[in-house]
Design a protein around this motif. Structure first.
Motif, PDB file in Angstrom:
ATOM      1  N   MET A 225       0.828  -1.203   0.000  1.00  0.00           N
ATOM      2  CA  MET A 225       0.000   0.000   0.000  1.00  0.00           C
ATOM      3  C   MET A 225       0.867   1.259   0.000  1.00  0.00           C
ATOM      4  O   MET A 225       0.519   2.271  -0.633  1.00  0.00           O
ATOM      5  CB  MET A 225      -0.925   0.004   1.225  1.00  0.00           C
ATOM      6  N   VAL A 226       1.996   1.227   0.699  1.00  0.00           N
ATOM      7  CA  VAL A 226       2.915   2.370   0.722  1.00  0.00           C
ATOM      8  C   VAL A 226       3.464   2.633  -0.675  1.00  0.00           C
ATOM      9  O   VAL A 226       3.451   3.772  -1.165  1.00  0.00           O
ATOM     10  CB  VAL A 226       4.062   2.139   1.717  1.00  0.00           C
ATOM     11  N   TYR A 227       3.940   1.573  -1.347  1.00  0.00           N
ATOM     12  CA  TYR A 227       4.489   1.746  -2.690  1.00  0.00           C
ATOM     13  C   TYR A 227       3.424   2.245  -3.672  1.00  0.00           C
ATOM     14  O   TYR A 227       3.698   3.071  -4.545  1.00  0.00           O
ATOM     15  CB  TYR A 227       5.097   0.429  -3.193  1.00  0.00           C
ATOM     16  N   LEU A 228       2.201   1.748  -3.512  1.00  0.00           N
ATOM     17  CA  LEU A 228       1.109   2.195  -4.370  1.00  0.00           C
ATOM     18  C   LEU A 228       0.783   3.665  -4.103  1.00  0.00           C
ATOM     19  O   LEU A 228       0.532   4.438  -5.041  1.00  0.00           O
ATOM     20  CB  LEU A 228      -0.128   1.324  -4.127  1.00  0.00           C
TER      21      LEU A 228
ATOM     22  N   GLY B 123       9.203   9.907   8.571  1.00  0.00           N
ATOM     23  CA  GLY B 123       8.366   9.200   9.534  1.00  0.00           C
ATOM     24  C   GLY B 123       9.022   7.899   9.962  1.00  0.00           C
ATOM     25  O   GLY B 123       9.803   7.302   9.212  1.00  0.00           O
ATOM     26  N   GLY B 124       8.711   7.470  11.155  1.00  0.00           N
ATOM     27  CA  GLY B 124       9.361   6.287  11.714  1.00  0.00           C
ATOM     28  C   GLY B 124       9.166   5.015  10.921  1.00  0.00           C
ATOM     29  O   GLY B 124      10.063   4.176  10.831  1.00  0.00           O
ATOM     30  N   ASN B 125       8.004   4.862  10.279  1.00  0.00           N
ATOM     31  CA  ASN B 125       7.723   3.603   9.581  1.00  0.00           C
ATOM     32  C   ASN B 125       8.392   3.492   8.212  1.00  0.00           C
ATOM     33  O   ASN B 125       8.459   2.403   7.643  1.00  0.00           O
ATOM     34  CB  ASN B 125       6.208   3.415   9.430  1.00  0.00           C
ATOM     35  N   SER B 126       8.888   4.599   7.692  1.00  0.00           N
ATOM     36  CA  SER B 126       9.575   4.526   6.393  1.00  0.00           C
ATOM     37  C   SER B 126      10.830   3.657   6.478  1.00  0.00           C
ATOM     38  O   SER B 126      11.293   3.119   5.471  1.00  0.00           O
ATOM     39  CB  SER B 126       9.950   5.931   5.906  1.00  0.00           C
ATOM     40  N   LYS B 127      11.355   3.497   7.685  1.00  0.00           N
ATOM     41  CA  LYS B 127      12.556   2.669   7.875  1.00  0.00           C
ATOM     42  C   LYS B 127      12.272   1.181   7.643  1.00  0.00           C
ATOM     43  O   LYS B 127      13.199   0.382   7.523  1.00  0.00           O
ATOM     44  CB  LYS B 127      13.112   2.881   9.277  1.00  0.00           C
ATOM     45  N   LEU B 128      11.001   0.819   7.565  1.00  0.00           N
ATOM     46  CA  LEU B 128      10.632  -0.580   7.335  1.00  0.00           C
ATOM     47  C   LEU B 128      10.695  -0.960   5.860  1.00  0.00           C
ATOM     48  O   LEU B 128      10.579  -2.135   5.516  1.00  0.00           O
ATOM     49  CB  LEU B 128       9.211  -0.830   7.860  1.00  0.00           C
ATOM     50  N   LEU B 129      10.887   0.030   5.001  1.00  0.00           N
ATOM     51  CA  LEU B 129      10.923  -0.233   3.562  1.00  0.00           C
ATOM     52  C   LEU B 129      12.320  -0.676   3.140  1.00  0.00           C
ATOM     53  O   LEU B 129      13.287   0.065   3.294  1.00  0.00           O
ATOM     54  CB  LEU B 129      10.526   1.031   2.792  1.00  0.00           C
ATOM     55  N   GLU B 130      12.415  -1.902   2.606  1.00  0.00           N
ATOM     56  CA  GLU B 130      13.723  -2.398   2.153  1.00  0.00           C
ATOM     57  C   GLU B 130      14.092  -1.842   0.782  1.00  0.00           C
ATOM     58  O   GLU B 130      15.243  -1.507   0.522  1.00  0.00           O
ATOM     59  CB  GLU B 130      13.742  -3.928   2.082  1.00  0.00           C
ATOM     60  N   ASP B 131      13.108  -1.746  -0.097  1.00  0.00           N
ATOM     61  CA  ASP B 131      13.341  -1.283  -1.462  1.00  0.00           C
ATOM     62  C   ASP B 131      12.857   0.153  -1.603  1.00  0.00           C
ATOM     63  O   ASP B 131      11.661   0.429  -1.464  1.00  0.00           O
ATOM     64  CB  ASP B 131      12.610  -2.181  -2.459  1.00  0.00           C
TER      65      ASP B 131
END
Length: 219
Positions: A163-166, A184-192
């Motif tokens: 959903m983030v990539y979309l 934002g803190g959750n952007s660190k969860l994105l590997e690609d």
């Protein structure tokens, strides 16, 4: 001119002044009010020198004024006289816009902050445009209901990342930026990380607060 920057969050207030090496954290919370914040900030910054203040606020700011109380803190923010309370000039800006300004290096920049919700802002030259992109309709809800913390807990990290990539793809098509900064803190969860995106830093919020007094930005 020495600047004190206040970055307001639902869990913590973070402050930093010009020439100071380390930021200071102050706990906030769901009932936190400006009357609570001001004396805590004054006490925490008592050994710092500052002439003016920049405030990054997690909500709608119009013409330098808080337009509504935040959903994740107490009441009293709208209409509060920070200049009288602090006894010095104060500039207030949306927190995502402040971080976007601190990330800006030229061209058209779109900031997307993935945290409790979705914070968005656009910077072009001396224009800082706070956006409420997270509240735009998306699928059976809004972008925020698909990429916020609650969405991640409900659908799991794998589906949340999709959903983030979309969301990034939709915002790219809409705003045609030269660069997208992910915060934002959750952007660190994105590997690609998409090709035209870069990872931001929370430190950029302070940089934005300092820059706010350097030019006559429109926001």
């Amino acid at each position: 001119m020495k600047v004190l920057v206040i970055d307001i969050g639902g869990s913590n207030i973070k402050i930093l002044a010009t020439d100071e090496p380390e930021r200071i954290k102050i706990p906030s919370g769901p009932d936190f009010t400006p009357e609570d914040m001001v004396p805590l900030v004054v006490e925490a910054a008592k050994d710092w020198n500052y002439d003016v203040i920049s405030i990054g606020f997690p909500g709608v700011v119009k013409q330098g004024k808080i337009a509504a109380n935040p959903v994740n803190m107490g009441l009293g923010w709208k209409g509060y006289d920070f200049e009288a309370a602090f006894g010095c000039p104060v500039k207030i800006i949306n927190d995502a816009a402040m971080q976007a300004l601190g990330s800006y290096e030229g061209g058209k920049l779109l900031f997307m902050g993935f945290g409790t919700g979705l914070g968005t802002a656009f910077v072009f030259e001396e224009l800082i445009l706070p956006l409420e992109g997270g509240h735009m309709p998306f699928k059976q809800g809004t972008f925020e209901t698909h990429v916020g913390n609650d969405a991640m807990k409900k659908m799991g990290k794998k589906r949340w990342k999709e959903m983030v990539y979309l969301s990034i793809a939709h915002f790219r098509r809409c705003f045609q930026p030269d660069q997208i900064v992910l915060g934002g803190g959750n952007s660190k969860l994105l590997e690609d990380i998409p090709e035209d995106c870069v990872m931001g830093s929370n430190k950029n919020a302070f940089t934005g607060g300092f820059r706010l007094w350097e030019k006559s930005y429109k926001y």
